[in-house]
Design a protein around this motif. Structure first.
Motif, PDB file in Angstrom:
ATOM      1  N   SER A 105      35.871  45.023  31.111  1.00 50.53           N
ATOM      2  CA  SER A 105      35.599  44.144  32.609  1.00 50.53           C
ATOM      3  C   SER A 105      36.643  43.198  32.611  1.00 50.53           C
ATOM      4  O   SER A 105      37.709  43.159  31.907  1.00 50.53           O
ATOM      5  N   ILE A 150      41.038  45.669  33.243  1.00 51.29           N
ATOM      6  CA  ILE A 150      40.023  46.931  32.956  1.00 51.29           C
ATOM      7  C   ILE A 150      40.754  48.115  32.780  1.00 51.29           C
ATOM      8  O   ILE A 150      41.838  48.383  33.337  1.00 51.29           O
ATOM      9  N   GLY A 151      40.857  48.625  31.647  1.00 53.84           N
ATOM     10  CA  GLY A 151      41.831  49.970  31.390  1.00 53.84           C
ATOM     11  C   GLY A 151      42.748  49.640  30.529  1.00 53.84           C
ATOM     12  O   GLY A 151      43.618  50.821  30.178  1.00 53.84           O
ATOM     13  N   THR A 180      42.332  49.338  42.798  1.00 51.39           N
ATOM     14  CA  THR A 180      42.547  50.634  42.248  1.00 51.39           C
ATOM     15  C   THR A 180      40.888  50.816  41.779  1.00 51.39           C
ATOM     16  O   THR A 180      40.013  50.159  41.772  1.00 51.39           O
ATOM     17  N   ASN A 224      39.718  51.034  38.872  1.00 50.31           N
ATOM     18  CA  ASN A 224      39.588  50.169  37.928  1.00 50.31           C
ATOM     19  C   ASN A 224      39.427  48.762  38.371  1.00 50.31           C
ATOM     20  O   ASN A 224      39.401  47.810  37.301  1.00 50.31           O
ATOM     21  N   PHE A 225      39.816  48.135  39.302  1.00 50.35           N
ATOM     22  CA  PHE A 225      40.037  46.854  39.752  1.00 50.35           C
ATOM     23  C   PHE A 225      39.834  46.734  41.120  1.00 50.35           C
ATOM     24  O   PHE A 225      40.260  47.254  42.320  1.00 50.35           O
ATOM     25  N   SER A 249      47.284  51.422  28.849  1.00 54.46           N
ATOM     26  CA  SER A 249      46.716  51.100  30.130  1.00 54.46           C
ATOM     27  C   SER A 249      46.713  52.106  31.029  1.00 54.46           C
ATOM     28  O   SER A 249      47.660  52.739  31.438  1.00 54.46           O
ATOM     29  N   THR A 250      45.361  52.212  31.787  1.00 47.98           N
ATOM     30  CA  THR A 250      45.481  53.083  32.885  1.00 47.98           C
ATOM     31  C   THR A 250      44.607  52.383  34.102  1.00 47.98           C
ATOM     32  O   THR A 250      43.825  51.600  33.890  1.00 47.98           O
ATOM     33  N   ASP A 251      44.971  52.793  35.368  1.00 47.46           N
ATOM     34  CA  ASP A 251      44.548  52.116  36.441  1.00 47.46           C
ATOM     35  C   ASP A 251      43.370  52.862  36.919  1.00 47.46           C
ATOM     36  O   ASP A 251      42.720  52.364  37.852  1.00 47.46           O
ATOM     37  N   GLY A 252      42.880  53.964  36.237  1.00 51.05           N
ATOM     38  CA  GLY A 252      41.843  54.839  36.688  1.00 51.05           C
ATOM     39  C   GLY A 252      41.763  55.808  37.610  1.00 51.05           C
ATOM     40  O   GLY A 252      40.675  56.277  37.788  1.00 51.05           O
ATOM     41  N   THR A 253      43.015  56.007  38.103  1.00 52.69           N
ATOM     42  CA  THR A 253      43.276  57.028  39.034  1.00 52.69           C
ATOM     43  C   THR A 253      43.230  58.273  38.374  1.00 52.69           C
ATOM     44  O   THR A 253      43.424  59.399  39.400  1.00 52.69           O
TER      45      THR A 253
END
Length: 277
Positions: A52, A61-62, A152, A154-155, A251-255
């Protein structure tokens, strides 16, 4: 005269050697591996993924972080699934103000949450007009440059904080630096006046407990709120602390997509790897 026994001959009572079993060897290897992982995760170091935005701007997040497990002692919450193998708490330690800790969130004590330690046993804590008052003295809070982050998977952020820059949607959040009496400082977000979160009663931290807050002050259910499962956590027993956050290791931005391996690299936030606390 009877012949003497041949010393090279096998004894009649000797047991035949067990046949080699790859299945048995594999099972024993798995048992040893599980035991080693159990010991490392329970007593030395363990990974934790940020689910979160309550600890923005420090944690996104990520983010994947390591926590060390020995800092505050060990209880059943140190073990996977909170197995009741440790009575009470052993090798106890008290956190420092400013530590970022992972803990089992009251009242259910089932979910792992992450927050920052603000108050120790015996401290008084209050929030007035968004400023933390620790033991009757305001914690210095200085406005600094906005916290910015691209939108992204994640955000995301509320439209009021969004700006279009070079064709990308960027979130701009008001950011501040707080400095504890020890001199330790960290960044927090304050998105505006929130009547309940920004103006509280005076809390006195009881023995054996800590007062925890999220750095994203207006988007954090923490010790400012009474214990309700999935919401406020109230005072958190020190025995609930599982470990201290020490470093980002991924760390990843979710893409990223699992079926598109090249996106694993483009989604990685390389600048966050290795960032300590």
């Amino acid at each position: 005269m009877a012949d003497s026994a041949d010393p090279a001959a096998p004894s009649a009572s000797a047991k035949p050697a067990k046949p080699h079993s790859e299945a048995r060897d594999t099972a024993w290897f798995v048992v040893k591996l599980v035991l080693i992982v159990f010991i490392i995760r329970s007593f030395i170091i363990s990974p934790f993924v940020i689910p979160s935005g309550s600890m923005l701007p420090r944690l996104l997040i990520g983010d994947y972080i390591f926590i060390t497990k020995w800092n505050y002692g060990y209880s059943k919450y140190s073990l996977p699934f909170s197995m009741p193998l440790i009575p009470g708490r052993i090798l106890p330690g008290t956190p420092k103000r400013g530590d970022v800790v992972v803990f089992k969130a009251p009242p259910a004590n089932k979910e792992d949450w992450i927050k920052r330690v603000i108050g120790l046993p015996g401290d008084t804590v209050q929030v007035r007009n968004g400023q933390v008052i620790l033991n009757g003295k305001p914690i210095p809070k200085v406005r600094i440059a906005d916290f910015t982050l691209p939108v992204t998977p994640n955000f995301s952020c509320e439209p009021v904080f969004q700006r279009i820059e070079n064709g990308k949607t960027i979130c701009h959040y008001p950011q501040y630096r707080e400095t504890l009496p020890s001199g330790y400082s960290y960044k927090v977000l304050d998105l505006g006046n929130q009547p309940i979160a920004d103006d509280t009663q005076v809390y006195t931290v009881p023995a054996g407990h800590v007062f925890l807050m999220g750095d994203n002050r207006d988007n954090s259910e923490d010790s400012r709120f009474p214990q309700v499962e999935g919401e406020g956590i109230g005072f958190v027993p020190i025995k609930n602390l599982e470990g201290k956050a020490v470093v980002n290791f991924w760390s990843t931005d979710g893409t990223a997509s699992w079926v598109l391996p090249w996106t694993w690299f483009s989604a990685t936030r390389w600048n966050r790897i290795g960032e300590g606390f």
